[in-house]
Design a protein around this motif. Structure first.
Motif, PDB file in Angstrom:
ATOM      1  N   THR A 142       0.821  -1.206   0.000  1.00 44.40           N
ATOM      2  CA  THR A 142       0.000   0.000   0.000  1.00 44.40           C
ATOM      3  C   THR A 142       0.859   1.262   0.000  1.00 44.40           C
ATOM      4  OG1 THR A 142      -1.728  -1.151   1.226  1.00 44.40           O
ATOM      5  CG2 THR A 142      -1.790   1.256   1.259  1.00 44.40           C
ATOM      6  N   LEU A 143       0.470   2.211  -0.834  1.00 47.74           N
ATOM      7  CA  LEU A 143       1.114   3.521  -0.857  1.00 47.74           C
ATOM      8  C   LEU A 143       0.071   4.561  -0.469  1.00 47.74           C
ATOM      9  CD1 LEU A 143       3.446   5.453  -1.464  1.00 47.74           C
ATOM     10  CD2 LEU A 143       2.748   5.433  -3.871  1.00 47.74           C
ATOM     11  N   ALA A 144       0.339   5.300   0.607  1.00 49.59           N
ATOM     12  CA  ALA A 144      -0.583   6.313   1.102  1.00 49.59           C
ATOM     13  C   ALA A 144       0.115   7.659   1.149  1.00 49.59           C
ATOM     14  CB  ALA A 144      -1.099   5.934   2.492  1.00 49.59           C
ATOM     15  N   LEU A 145      -0.477   8.642   0.501  1.00 51.81           N
ATOM     16  CA  LEU A 145       0.030  10.006   0.508  1.00 51.81           C
ATOM     17  C   LEU A 145      -1.099  10.916   0.972  1.00 51.81           C
ATOM     18  CD1 LEU A 145       1.818   9.961  -2.979  1.00 51.81           C
ATOM     19  CD2 LEU A 145       2.925   9.810  -0.731  1.00 51.81           C
ATOM     20  N   ASP A 146      -0.974  11.443   2.181  1.00 48.51           N
ATOM     21  CA  ASP A 146      -2.003  12.341   2.709  1.00 48.51           C
ATOM     22  C   ASP A 146      -1.980  13.684   1.993  1.00 48.51           C
ATOM     23  OD1 ASP A 146      -2.706  10.381   4.518  1.00 48.51           O
ATOM     24  OD2 ASP A 146      -1.498  11.215   6.140  1.00 48.51           O
ATOM     25  N   ASP A 147      -0.775  14.166   1.706  1.00 50.05           N
ATOM     26  CA  ASP A 147      -0.597  15.417   0.962  1.00 50.05           C
ATOM     27  C   ASP A 147       0.712  15.292   0.196  1.00 50.05           C
ATOM     28  OD1 ASP A 147      -0.237  17.961  -0.054  1.00 50.05           O
ATOM     29  OD2 ASP A 147      -0.891  18.988   1.760  1.00 50.05           O
ATOM     30  N   ALA A 148       0.617  14.892  -1.054  1.00 46.95           N
ATOM     31  CA  ALA A 148       1.813  14.621  -1.861  1.00 46.95           C
ATOM     32  C   ALA A 148       2.650  15.878  -2.081  1.00 46.95           C
ATOM     33  CB  ALA A 148       1.419  14.018  -3.201  1.00 46.95           C
ATOM     34  N   ARG A 149       2.049  17.053  -1.943  1.00 47.79           N
ATOM     35  CA  ARG A 149       2.768  18.299  -2.191  1.00 47.79           C
ATOM     36  C   ARG A 149       3.870  18.544  -1.173  1.00 47.79           C
ATOM     37  NH1 ARG A 149      -2.376  22.083  -1.890  1.00 47.79           N
ATOM     38  NH2 ARG A 149      -2.382  20.892   0.075  1.00 47.79           N
ATOM     39  N   ILE A 150       3.769  17.926  -0.010  1.00 47.03           N
ATOM     40  CA  ILE A 150       4.785  18.119   1.022  1.00 47.03           C
ATOM     41  C   ILE A 150       5.580  16.848   1.289  1.00 47.03           C
ATOM     42  CG2 ILE A 150       3.537  20.017   2.113  1.00 47.03           C
ATOM     43  CD1 ILE A 150       2.555  18.050   4.230  1.00 47.03           C
ATOM     44  N   ASP A 151       5.292  15.791   0.546  1.00 46.17           N
ATOM     45  CA  ASP A 151       6.075  14.563   0.694  1.00 46.17           C
ATOM     46  C   ASP A 151       7.457  14.793   0.107  1.00 46.17           C
ATOM     47  OD1 ASP A 151       5.769  11.386   1.110  1.00 46.17           O
ATOM     48  OD2 ASP A 151       6.999  11.790  -0.648  1.00 46.17           O
ATOM     49  N   PRO A 152       8.531  14.419   0.832  1.00 50.92           N
ATOM     50  CA  PRO A 152       9.885  14.719   0.354  1.00 50.92           C
ATOM     51  C   PRO A 152      10.245  14.070  -0.974  1.00 50.92           C
ATOM     52  CG  PRO A 152       9.933  13.235   2.261  1.00 50.92           C
ATOM     53  CD  PRO A 152       8.539  13.760   2.141  1.00 50.92           C
ATOM     54  N   VAL A 153       9.599  12.975  -1.321  1.00 51.80           N
ATOM     55  CA  VAL A 153       9.863  12.286  -2.589  1.00 51.80           C
ATOM     56  C   VAL A 153       8.826  12.664  -3.640  1.00 51.80           C
ATOM     57  CG1 VAL A 153      10.019  10.047  -3.740  1.00 51.80           C
ATOM     58  CG2 VAL A 153      11.025  10.358  -1.476  1.00 51.80           C
ATOM     59  N   PHE A 154       7.562  12.505  -3.320  1.00 50.97           N
ATOM     60  CA  PHE A 154       6.518  12.614  -4.342  1.00 50.97           C
ATOM     61  C   PHE A 154       6.153  14.055  -4.698  1.00 50.97           C
ATOM     62  CE2 PHE A 154       6.119   8.208  -3.136  1.00 50.97           C
ATOM     63  CZ  PHE A 154       5.924   7.598  -4.366  1.00 50.97           C
ATOM     64  N   LYS A 155       6.620  15.025  -3.929  1.00 56.86           N
ATOM     65  CA  LYS A 155       6.385  16.407  -4.331  1.00 56.86           C
ATOM     66  C   LYS A 155       7.097  16.727  -5.653  1.00 56.86           C
ATOM     67  CE  LYS A 155      10.223  18.434  -1.688  1.00 56.86           C
ATOM     68  NZ  LYS A 155      10.580  19.368  -0.592  1.00 56.86           N
ATOM     69  N   LEU A 156       8.080  15.909  -6.020  1.00 55.47           N
ATOM     70  CA  LEU A 156       8.807  16.098  -7.271  1.00 55.47           C
ATOM     71  C   LEU A 156       8.113  15.437  -8.457  1.00 55.47           C
ATOM     72  CD1 LEU A 156      12.432  15.369  -5.978  1.00 55.47           C
ATOM     73  CD2 LEU A 156      11.351  17.599  -6.309  1.00 55.47           C
ATOM     74  N   HIS A 157       7.087  14.648  -8.195  1.00 56.90           N
ATOM     75  CA  HIS A 157       6.440  13.916  -9.279  1.00 56.90           C
ATOM     76  C   HIS A 157       5.685  14.887 -10.181  1.00 56.90           C
ATOM     77  CE1 HIS A 157       3.794  11.069 -11.333  1.00 56.90           C
ATOM     78  NE2 HIS A 157       4.635  10.129 -10.972  1.00 56.90           N
ATOM     79  N   PRO A 158       5.761  14.708 -11.507  1.00 51.22           N
ATOM     80  CA  PRO A 158       5.112  15.659 -12.415  1.00 51.22           C
ATOM     81  C   PRO A 158       3.601  15.756 -12.236  1.00 51.22           C
ATOM     82  CG  PRO A 158       5.925  13.728 -13.609  1.00 51.22           C
ATOM     83  CD  PRO A 158       6.536  13.689 -12.249  1.00 51.22           C
ATOM     84  N   ALA A 159       2.933  14.653 -11.921  1.00 53.10           N
ATOM     85  CA  ALA A 159       1.485  14.707 -11.732  1.00 53.10           C
ATOM     86  C   ALA A 159       1.117  15.523 -10.500  1.00 53.10           C
ATOM     87  CB  ALA A 159       0.910  13.298 -11.618  1.00 53.10           C
ATOM     88  N   VAL A 160       1.984  15.500  -9.497  1.00 56.64           N
ATOM     89  CA  VAL A 160       1.757  16.307  -8.299  1.00 56.64           C
ATOM     90  C   VAL A 160       2.016  17.773  -8.615  1.00 56.64           C
ATOM     91  CG1 VAL A 160       2.487  16.739  -5.925  1.00 56.64           C
ATOM     92  CG2 VAL A 160       2.337  14.385  -6.783  1.00 56.64           C
TER      93      VAL A 160
END
Length: 236
Positions: free
Chosen positions: A160-178
């Motif tokens: 399971t992958l859970a992102l409550d707020d991807a905009r502040i996640d240290p990894v996924f904030k860099l994702h283009p969809a975010v």
């Protein structure tokens, strides 16, 4: 020197623009370009799906949305056993599936989310096999380049992958969809066969932050078991 004003903005709006850009650690030109790129994606998704892949590719190459380097998961995604399991389902490019459509519709209602999908992660693309969405700002169907997929990371890690707020996640904030504003919160569970091969996900997302709970994960996992039963002909 970059013009820090926007046509038709008054002094107050231009001052607010500069402050918003500063809060995002960007200059005004970069901030405006990113906002325009995000709006272009929304409009193209609504009206001109065939152009969508080209637009995404150009935005990635130009880095308009910022640095989008993400951890490499190519080895897991291109694993021959995983791809063979995916092909064996017969779901790739097979048209609409009524069973999966019922699952995504019920899931969206159960978790009160604007977007729910069964995704299939191929070697170089993400297929949205079934989508229930109430917002035009999400990908409404078809397929997207793998670079724009969050689900590939759910598949690669096999859990399971859970992102409550991807905009502040240290990894996924860099994702283009975010960066493009496609979603803010994401919750995904891999769809696996009995050998543990993950062919895709059952996932939900929201355009605002969500505090995903153990109850949310349990509901999604239960629906994922139904999706797996449809994909493989048995409950894993």
């Amino acid at each position: 020197m970059v013009n820090k004003s926007v046509n038709k903005f008054d002094d107050w709006l231009n001052a607010r623009l500069e402050r918003c850009a500063g809060d995002a650690n960007e200059d005004v030109h970069t901030y405006v370009a990113r906002a325009v790129a995000s709006r272009m994606l929304v409009d193209v998704r609504r009206t001109d799906q065939p152009v969508l892949r080209d637009l995404m590719a150009h935005l990635l190459d130009s880095k308009v949305l910022g640095e989008t380097d993400m951890p490499g998961v190519e080895a897991a995604i291109t694993d021959p056993d995983r791809l063979e399991a995916l092909q064996a389902t017969g779901l790739l490019d097979s048209g609409q599936d009524a069973v999966l459509d019922r699952i995504t519709s019920a899931l969206a209602q159960a978790l009160d989310v604007p977007f729910a999908a069964v995704t299939l992660v191929d070697a170089d693309r993400l297929l949205l096999k079934s989508v229930k969405t109430t917002t035009p700002d999400n990908f409404g169907g078809g397929q997207v380049p793998l670079e724009w997929s969050i689900c590939q990371y759910t598949v690669a890690q096999g859990s399971t992958l859970a992102l409550d707020d991807a905009r502040i996640d240290p990894v996924f904030k860099l994702h283009p969809a975010v960066a493009a504003g496609t979603f803010v919160a994401y919750l995904g569970v891999p769809v696996k066969d009995r050998k543990g091969n993950a062919i895709g996900t059952l996932c939900v997302s929201d355009t605002k932050p969500r505090m995903w709970t153990a109850g949310h994960v349990q509901i999604l996992s239960d629906f994922t078991a139904l999706a797996a039963e449809r994909a493989f002909g048995y409950a894993p």
